[in-house]
Design a protein around this motif. Sequence first.
Motif, PDB file in Angstrom:
ATOM      1  N   ASN A 113      -6.475  -3.278   2.452  1.00  0.00           N
ATOM      2  CA  ASN A 113      -6.742  -2.348   1.358  1.00  0.00           C
ATOM      3  C   ASN A 113      -5.546  -1.393   1.219  1.00  0.00           C
ATOM      4  N   ALA A 114      -4.777  -1.582   0.149  1.00  0.00           N
ATOM      5  CA  ALA A 114      -3.528  -0.822  -0.014  1.00  0.00           C
ATOM      6  C   ALA A 114      -3.764   0.686  -0.072  1.00  0.00           C
ATOM      7  N   LYS A 115      -4.903   1.103  -0.612  1.00  0.00           N
ATOM      8  CA  LYS A 115      -5.196   2.538  -0.722  1.00  0.00           C
ATOM      9  C   LYS A 115      -5.435   3.179   0.640  1.00  0.00           C
ATOM     10  N   LYS A 116      -5.808   2.364   1.622  1.00  0.00           N
ATOM     11  CA  LYS A 116      -6.095   2.893   2.952  1.00  0.00           C
ATOM     12  C   LYS A 116      -4.990   2.563   3.963  1.00  0.00           C
ATOM     13  N   PHE A 117      -3.903   1.993   3.494  1.00  0.00           N
ATOM     14  CA  PHE A 117      -2.834   1.547   4.386  1.00  0.00           C
ATOM     15  C   PHE A 117      -1.954   2.722   4.823  1.00  0.00           C
ATOM     16  N   ALA A 118      -1.798   2.881   6.146  1.00  0.00           N
ATOM     17  CA  ALA A 118      -0.915   3.906   6.720  1.00  0.00           C
ATOM     18  C   ALA A 118      -1.106   5.259   6.032  1.00  0.00           C
ATOM     19  N   SER A 165     -11.394  -8.134   7.251  1.00  0.00           N
ATOM     20  CA  SER A 165     -12.146  -8.671   6.117  1.00  0.00           C
ATOM     21  C   SER A 165     -11.405  -8.385   4.810  1.00  0.00           C
ATOM     22  N   PRO A 166     -11.552  -9.256   3.818  1.00  0.00           N
ATOM     23  CA  PRO A 166     -10.904  -9.000   2.522  1.00  0.00           C
ATOM     24  C   PRO A 166     -11.376  -7.682   1.927  1.00  0.00           C
ATOM     25  N   GLY A 167     -10.412  -6.869   1.492  1.00  0.00           N
ATOM     26  CA  GLY A 167     -10.743  -5.579   0.891  1.00  0.00           C
ATOM     27  C   GLY A 167     -10.875  -4.440   1.876  1.00  0.00           C
ATOM     28  N   ALA A 168     -10.851  -4.763   3.183  1.00  0.00           N
ATOM     29  CA  ALA A 168     -10.993  -3.716   4.203  1.00  0.00           C
ATOM     30  C   ALA A 168      -9.633  -3.175   4.611  1.00  0.00           C
ATOM     31  N   ALA A 169      -9.649  -2.016   5.268  1.00  0.00           N
ATOM     32  CA  ALA A 169      -8.427  -1.439   5.822  1.00  0.00           C
ATOM     33  C   ALA A 169      -8.055  -2.182   7.100  1.00  0.00           C
ATOM     34  N   ILE A 170      -6.768  -2.230   7.417  1.00  0.00           N
ATOM     35  CA  ILE A 170      -6.355  -2.912   8.648  1.00  0.00           C
ATOM     36  C   ILE A 170      -6.883  -2.183   9.886  1.00  0.00           C
ATOM     37  N   SER A 171      -7.239  -0.927   9.755  1.00  0.00           N
ATOM     38  CA  SER A 171      -7.835  -0.195  10.878  1.00  0.00           C
ATOM     39  C   SER A 171      -9.254  -0.672  11.172  1.00  0.00           C
TER      40      SER A 171
END
Length: 568
Positions: free
Chosen positions: A286-291, A542-548
């Motif tokens: 999820n790009a909005k939640k990335f780093a 999962s698709p759409g989830a944050a990598i965290s």
Amino acid sequence: MKINGSEIIVECLKEQGVDTVFGYPGGAILNVYDALYKHSDEITHVLTSHEQGAAHAADGYARATGKVGVCFATSGPGATNLVTGIATAYMDSIPVVAITCNVTVPLLGKDSFQEVDIAGVAMPITKHSYIVKDVNKLASTIREAFRIAKEGRPGPVLVDVTKDVTANLAEFKKMEIEAPKRKVIDLTDEDIDKAVSMIKLSKKPFLYVGGGVILSDASKELREFADLVDAPVCDSLMGKGAFSGHDKKYTGMIGMHGTKTSNFGVSECDLLIAIGARFSDRVTGNAKKFARHAKILHIDVDPAEINKNIHTDASIIGDAKEVLTRLNAKLTKQDHTEWIKHIEEYQKKFPMKFNKDSLNGPNIMENIDRITKGEAIIATDVGQHQMWAAQHYKFTNPRTLLTSGGLGTMGYGLGAAIGAKVGVKDKIVINIAGDGCFRMNMNEIATATRYNIPVIEIIFNNHVLGMVRQWQDLFYGKRYSATVLEDQVDFVKVSEGMGAHAVRVTTIEEFNKALEEAIKLNIPCVIECVIQKDDKVFPMVSPGAAISDAFDREDLNKKEAEAKKASK
């Protein structure tokens, strides 16, 4: 000196230092093959089983050697069969020149036999595509094609030549070809100074390394940079080998199937330095939640990548080797002992777990790493086996992982392995395939045996399309639509029928023995590994989830147990 167009093509290849061409002949390109025959002592031609195999072999040759890969095909279906291979090279920024031939100029646009506008077809998947209708423009076009393929962000170029041009005469004068200069046109001192300032202010920096570091031969500069910044290092799939997998600072791959250490660390850092990477969706989740807690410094040769997928706080546009050299000259040694210690705790807490007694993907890859001492060139197809290879083989050097990262091309690996072995003869070259992928281009085993190119093909046979089935299992209610491959195909017999040494194994002990024998035999070998159909690649996002939100088998079991308990 007047020579015909076909001879001009061959002379231009010699100018560029081309020693190998992969291809498949046909009517429109016959003149070129006739000229090539006269220079067979200078340029080796590898006849593949299919034009797609030729494109993948040229790509693998380029990735493994750092040179431009070259492939030939005739008009019509010969040319269109190159398309998947060209697109694969384009998505991963691999320098390939594809030379095709077309019908004569008077027959163009008349739906002639085996006519297709391949220059038009290839336009969206090349850095540039040409159709040459004038023999006097042929030499300059081919020279320009090689320059474009190599300079800046590399990529494939297609040159289509009409058949009459291959026969027509023109003056030809040899040229000395200069190596392309590293791109620094947009590199400014202000950008370097701002980056240095950001690094000095950071308390929790993290390095994210992509394939651009490998393409620019910047691994040495990267190691120095990581030591100066005193930061942990993760990589994308394409960045494997740019930074040693044995280095203490290395935390593993980032993204959908990255390590928890990398995913959690990047999610907590205060400065993310991306070098030669493009923030693909497989990396960011999820790009909005990335780093979210980090300032982002992006270093890339292609200005189009800046702010394309992730908003950056600062950027440096230029060749990675040049940029890192300038940064290293201005940086003083930083100290982030506490941050490094925190990341090391993650590494201890979240190791990559698997059954070391059974025959499974991670166990196979770790044993390949042990037996080859991490010095092999590993090609892969696409799927679960690809991710296991990326997770569990310790890539210590650049240009040792050949994989389709951007396009995700099933059937890529065998052709790429053949190209790599032709280009780097002193390395063990192994292709990791799934049973689904092996079906795509297994005919290239015949290419390997025809020339006795000693590649080792390892098939992870779980009798299913593993990665697609994994998604069906986790996200589609276990509805296994069109992913079961239980049929009568015997990969050992098929491989033996094409002239390879082949064996089927069902235990890790049998596998180790088979691999050691394959290395010793030094001929084309196939090892079919029968593994469990429900083995999965973990960690996963999962698709759409944050990598965290990365989870593994233990997390999944815990979640299922809680759901079961709540339903009672």
